[in-house]
Design a protein around this motif. Structure first.
Motif, PDB file in Angstrom:
ATOM      1  N   PHE A  37       0.842  -1.196   0.000  1.00 56.82           N
ATOM      2  CA  PHE A  37       0.000   0.000   0.000  1.00 56.82           C
ATOM      3  C   PHE A  37       0.871   1.236   0.000  1.00 56.82           C
ATOM      4  O   PHE A  37       2.050   1.195   0.337  1.00 56.82           O
ATOM      5  CB  PHE A  37      -0.941   0.004   1.212  1.00 56.82           C
ATOM      6  CG  PHE A  37      -0.243   0.053   2.546  1.00 56.82           C
ATOM      7  CD1 PHE A  37       0.115   1.261   3.121  1.00 56.82           C
ATOM      8  CD2 PHE A  37       0.047  -1.122   3.229  1.00 56.82           C
ATOM      9  CE1 PHE A  37       0.754   1.311   4.351  1.00 56.82           C
ATOM     10  CE2 PHE A  37       0.689  -1.091   4.464  1.00 56.82           C
ATOM     11  CZ  PHE A  37       1.052   0.129   5.020  1.00 56.82           C
ATOM     12  N   ARG A  38       0.251   2.331  -0.402  1.00 52.11           N
ATOM     13  CA  ARG A  38       0.902   3.633  -0.280  1.00 52.11           C
ATOM     14  C   ARG A  38      -0.173   4.676  -0.020  1.00 52.11           C
ATOM     15  O   ARG A  38      -1.285   4.598  -0.539  1.00 52.11           O
ATOM     16  CB  ARG A  38       1.766   3.975  -1.475  1.00 52.11           C
ATOM     17  CG  ARG A  38       1.072   4.264  -2.744  1.00 52.11           C
ATOM     18  CD  ARG A  38       2.102   4.517  -3.839  1.00 52.11           C
ATOM     19  NE  ARG A  38       1.480   5.196  -4.960  1.00 52.11           N
ATOM     20  CZ  ARG A  38       2.116   5.923  -5.839  1.00 52.11           C
ATOM     21  NH1 ARG A  38       3.408   6.098  -5.733  1.00 52.11           N
ATOM     22  NH2 ARG A  38       1.484   6.498  -6.823  1.00 52.11           N
ATOM     23  N   TRP A  46       5.150   9.989  -0.022  1.00 48.71           N
ATOM     24  CA  TRP A  46       4.412   8.730   0.035  1.00 48.71           C
ATOM     25  C   TRP A  46       4.929   7.879   1.184  1.00 48.71           C
ATOM     26  O   TRP A  46       6.134   7.733   1.359  1.00 48.71           O
ATOM     27  CB  TRP A  46       4.581   7.934  -1.261  1.00 48.71           C
ATOM     28  CG  TRP A  46       3.842   8.503  -2.416  1.00 48.71           C
ATOM     29  CD1 TRP A  46       4.376   9.205  -3.464  1.00 48.71           C
ATOM     30  CD2 TRP A  46       2.438   8.432  -2.666  1.00 48.71           C
ATOM     31  NE1 TRP A  46       3.388   9.571  -4.335  1.00 48.71           N
ATOM     32  CE2 TRP A  46       2.187   9.102  -3.879  1.00 48.71           C
ATOM     33  CE3 TRP A  46       1.366   7.863  -1.988  1.00 48.71           C
ATOM     34  CZ2 TRP A  46       0.914   9.225  -4.429  1.00 48.71           C
ATOM     35  CZ3 TRP A  46       0.092   7.966  -2.521  1.00 48.71           C
ATOM     36  CH2 TRP A  46      -0.126   8.649  -3.726  1.00 48.71           C
ATOM     37  N   THR A 158      -4.293  -3.114  -9.112  1.00 46.27           N
ATOM     38  CA  THR A 158      -4.259  -1.880  -8.336  1.00 46.27           C
ATOM     39  C   THR A 158      -5.686  -1.415  -8.052  1.00 46.27           C
ATOM     40  O   THR A 158      -6.592  -1.617  -8.863  1.00 46.27           O
ATOM     41  CB  THR A 158      -3.522  -0.748  -9.090  1.00 46.27           C
ATOM     42  OG1 THR A 158      -4.165  -0.525 -10.346  1.00 46.27           O
ATOM     43  CG2 THR A 158      -2.064  -1.097  -9.318  1.00 46.27           C
ATOM     44  N   THR A 159      -5.852  -0.807  -6.905  1.00 48.36           N
ATOM     45  CA  THR A 159      -7.129  -0.198  -6.548  1.00 48.36           C
ATOM     46  C   THR A 159      -6.861   0.900  -5.529  1.00 48.36           C
ATOM     47  O   THR A 159      -5.743   1.034  -5.019  1.00 48.36           O
ATOM     48  CB  THR A 159      -8.118  -1.248  -5.999  1.00 48.36           C
ATOM     49  OG1 THR A 159      -9.428  -0.666  -5.909  1.00 48.36           O
ATOM     50  CG2 THR A 159      -7.708  -1.765  -4.628  1.00 48.36           C
ATOM     51  N   GLU A 160      -7.874   1.675  -5.243  1.00 48.14           N
ATOM     52  CA  GLU A 160      -7.771   2.742  -4.258  1.00 48.14           C
ATOM     53  C   GLU A 160      -9.017   2.691  -3.386  1.00 48.14           C
ATOM     54  O   GLU A 160     -10.124   2.539  -3.893  1.00 48.14           O
ATOM     55  CB  GLU A 160      -7.673   4.096  -4.967  1.00 48.14           C
ATOM     56  CG  GLU A 160      -7.410   5.257  -4.038  1.00 48.14           C
ATOM     57  CD  GLU A 160      -7.102   6.531  -4.807  1.00 48.14           C
ATOM     58  OE1 GLU A 160      -5.949   6.688  -5.250  1.00 48.14           O
ATOM     59  OE2 GLU A 160      -8.024   7.339  -4.974  1.00 48.14           O
ATOM     60  N   THR A 178      -7.331   8.649   1.006  1.00 46.45           N
ATOM     61  CA  THR A 178      -7.397   7.359   0.325  1.00 46.45           C
ATOM     62  C   THR A 178      -6.041   6.663   0.394  1.00 46.45           C
ATOM     63  O   THR A 178      -4.998   7.298   0.553  1.00 46.45           O
ATOM     64  CB  THR A 178      -7.790   7.517  -1.158  1.00 46.45           C
ATOM     65  OG1 THR A 178      -6.815   8.298  -1.821  1.00 46.45           O
ATOM     66  CG2 THR A 178      -9.166   8.157  -1.295  1.00 46.45           C
ATOM     67  N   GLN A 180      -3.743   3.664  -1.720  1.00 42.95           N
ATOM     68  CA  GLN A 180      -3.615   2.877  -2.940  1.00 42.95           C
ATOM     69  C   GLN A 180      -3.065   1.502  -2.590  1.00 42.95           C
ATOM     70  O   GLN A 180      -2.109   1.391  -1.809  1.00 42.95           O
ATOM     71  CB  GLN A 180      -2.675   3.573  -3.925  1.00 42.95           C
ATOM     72  CG  GLN A 180      -3.194   4.906  -4.386  1.00 42.95           C
ATOM     73  CD  GLN A 180      -2.198   5.641  -5.277  1.00 42.95           C
ATOM     74  OE1 GLN A 180      -1.177   5.104  -5.680  1.00 42.95           O
ATOM     75  NE2 GLN A 180      -2.508   6.891  -5.571  1.00 42.95           N
ATOM     76  N   GLU A 182      -1.552  -2.173  -4.102  1.00 42.67           N
ATOM     77  CA  GLU A 182      -0.941  -2.885  -5.217  1.00 42.67           C
ATOM     78  C   GLU A 182      -0.854  -4.353  -4.836  1.00 42.67           C
ATOM     79  O   GLU A 182      -0.352  -4.693  -3.758  1.00 42.67           O
ATOM     80  CB  GLU A 182       0.454  -2.343  -5.514  1.00 42.67           C
ATOM     81  CG  GLU A 182       0.454  -0.924  -6.013  1.00 42.67           C
ATOM     82  CD  GLU A 182       1.841  -0.409  -6.358  1.00 42.67           C
ATOM     83  OE1 GLU A 182       2.844  -1.018  -5.920  1.00 42.67           O
ATOM     84  OE2 GLU A 182       1.922   0.597  -7.068  1.00 42.67           O
TER      85      GLU A 182
END
Length: 190
Positions: A37-38, A46, A158-160, A178, A180, A182
């Motif tokens: 995640f980030r 980040w 990937t999603t957020e 939010t 992100q 991976e």
């Protein structure tokens, strides 16, 4: 009697015909899968991290990709941001609240091919006791025999997600609403 048995036997073959979907176990033992995640730290940089403990499986049929399925269980207490004190804070009630919610999960609901190795995976993510639908942009990385006599298939997604959607109360500021995700998944065919 013979006339009755022949159709029954033929019908039984229809129902026991094996499916073409290949079943895979996500290779977490060999460290060939990652959930990372980030999130922006105050909007200045980040913050990166990962979950070290998770398991899961997926099925995939090249002739019928829309039937693909995946299920993953995650241990939120395994969060690792490369900073011990921060990880303690991420495990407490401000964020993941692992004492109350020791498990997170993702279960797919649909898989749609988009062409050129791209796809859209929809499913239900459960985090902090809250289940919400998420959409993951997927890339099929490849598949084939491995050096150990097995067969592997890999995907990257990937999603957020919004922290507030999963009941995470800590406010990190307007640039950090939010996170992100991976997902790098390599499966070993069973």
């Amino acid at each position: 009697m013979k006339k009755l048995l022949i159709p029954l036997i033929a019908a039984s073959f229809i129902f026991v015909t094996p499916l073409n979907a290949e079943e895979y176990v996500i290779d977490t033992k060999g460290a060939h899968a990652f959930i990372q995640f980030r999130i922006k730290h105050l909007g200045y940089s980040w913050l990166l991290g990962r979950f070290n403990e998770f398991s899961g499986s997926f099925s995939y049929d090249e002739k019928n990709p829309q039937a693909a399925k995946i299920s993953v269980d995650i241990k939120p207490a395994s969060v690792d941001s490369n900073h011990g004190e921060r990880d303690k804070h991420l495990r407490d009630e401000d964020f993941l609240y692992v004492d109350k919610y020791p498990k997170a999960s993702f279960v797919s609901t649909s898989f749609t091919e988009k062409g050129d190795g791209k796809a859209e995976l929809k499913g239900d993510l459960t985090l902090r006791g809250v289940t919400k639908p998420v959409v993951i942009a997927v890339e099929h990385i490849g598949h084939g025999k491995d050096p150990w006599g097995g067969y592997r298939r890999g995907f990257f997604g990937t999603t957020e997600i919004a922290l507030a959607d999963f009941g995470i109360p800590f406010d990190l500021g307007p640039a950090s609403k939010t996170v992100q995700l991976e997902l790098s998944v390599e499966g070993i065919r069973q």
